[in-house]
Design an enzyme around this catalytic site. Sequence first.
Site, PDB file in Angstrom:
ATOM      1  N   ALA A 128       0.833  -1.202   0.000  1.00 37.27           N
ATOM      2  CA  ALA A 128       0.000   0.000   0.000  1.00 37.27           C
ATOM      3  C   ALA A 128       0.869   1.254   0.000  1.00 37.27           C
ATOM      4  O   ALA A 128       1.870   1.315   0.698  1.00 37.27           O
ATOM      5  CB  ALA A 128      -0.908   0.002   1.225  1.00 37.27           C
ATOM      6  N   THR A 129       0.505   2.218  -0.804  1.00 38.71           N
ATOM      7  CA  THR A 129       1.089   3.553  -0.819  1.00 38.71           C
ATOM      8  C   THR A 129      -0.023   4.484  -1.254  1.00 38.71           C
ATOM      9  O   THR A 129      -1.022   4.011  -1.815  1.00 38.71           O
ATOM     10  CB  THR A 129       2.224   3.675  -1.835  1.00 38.71           C
ATOM     11  OG1 THR A 129       1.672   3.477  -3.124  1.00 38.71           O
ATOM     12  CG2 THR A 129       3.310   2.648  -1.572  1.00 38.71           C
ATOM     13  N   THR A 130       0.022   5.735  -1.144  1.00 37.94           N
ATOM     14  CA  THR A 130       0.911   6.688  -0.509  1.00 37.94           C
ATOM     15  C   THR A 130       0.067   7.495   0.481  1.00 37.94           C
ATOM     16  O   THR A 130      -1.104   7.766   0.195  1.00 37.94           O
ATOM     17  CB  THR A 130       1.514   7.628  -1.580  1.00 37.94           C
ATOM     18  OG1 THR A 130       2.305   6.849  -2.483  1.00 37.94           O
ATOM     19  CG2 THR A 130       2.368   8.719  -0.979  1.00 37.94           C
ATOM     20  N   LYS A 133      -6.605   3.150   3.202  1.00 41.59           N
ATOM     21  CA  LYS A 133      -5.376   3.106   4.002  1.00 41.59           C
ATOM     22  C   LYS A 133      -5.340   4.139   5.118  1.00 41.59           C
ATOM     23  O   LYS A 133      -4.347   4.235   5.834  1.00 41.59           O
ATOM     24  CB  LYS A 133      -4.160   3.340   3.097  1.00 41.59           C
ATOM     25  CG  LYS A 133      -4.172   2.570   1.797  1.00 41.59           C
ATOM     26  CD  LYS A 133      -3.105   3.092   0.849  1.00 41.59           C
ATOM     27  CE  LYS A 133      -3.301   2.538  -0.541  1.00 41.59           C
ATOM     28  NZ  LYS A 133      -2.338   3.141  -1.507  1.00 41.59           N
TER      29      LYS A 133
END
Length: 263
Positions: free
Chosen positions: A38-40, A71
């Site tokens: 997972a990003t950002t 996220k």
Amino acid sequence: MNAATSSFTDFISQTAPELVPGKMSLPDGNHSDFSAHATTIVSMRCRGGVVMAGDRRATMGNYISSRDIEKVFPADFHSLIGIAGTAGIGLEMVRLYQTELEHYEKIEGRPLTLEGKANRLATMLRSNLGIALQGLAVVPLFAGFDLDAEDPDTSGKIFSFDVVGGVYQERDFDSIGSGSVFAKSSLKKTFRRGMEREEAVKIAVEALYDAADDDSATGGPDPIRKLYPVVMSATADGTDRVDEDEVAAIAADIVSRRTSDEA
């Protein structure tokens, strides 16, 4: 075993250690290629609190494993947590951390201080060090409204971490994940102290747009699927998720301006 401990993580480590993400047993080797990443995430201070935003993409190598992962989450009523790194373990860590803070408040009859919450998260990261060194690292970003601050307008605080559990308070803004270099470059040009929450939301979305423009692991606004960054704030009134229609309008304005600039 002490069921009355104020740390739920300590309690579950004693009673059911197999449920703690960092306690799982893995064969030797690096396992980073077998998990979604997972990003950002970006976060910044604003007048009366903080804003945090995250893109919606997760990847496995050059493969997009998810276009709509979330996220950024409330950690408790006045704080937020975002995750980058191994997505599955990161989501488990978020759930465990939310329970950790709720458990502490029930046992002690009061919430942890904001610095105390950051230190608890750092302790959880240290317990994950073994699997982090095998390629399953999680790096969170934590931010919140400090109830003990003398001036509510400067009460927003941001804490970053490293994989070994180091915790660092950031001055104005920060970003984590593979697109963080580009997001920070964007924030360096747009952030200013004392900005209102609404303005902070706009530059957070723009920072993620800039990150997506240069980092293939960061997802940009997706009007076809109606997928936009998750943006949340934490103020004296609690945590709040910015309405998706508002985020979509901000993203459309950014695209319009950029298109006009390039015409």
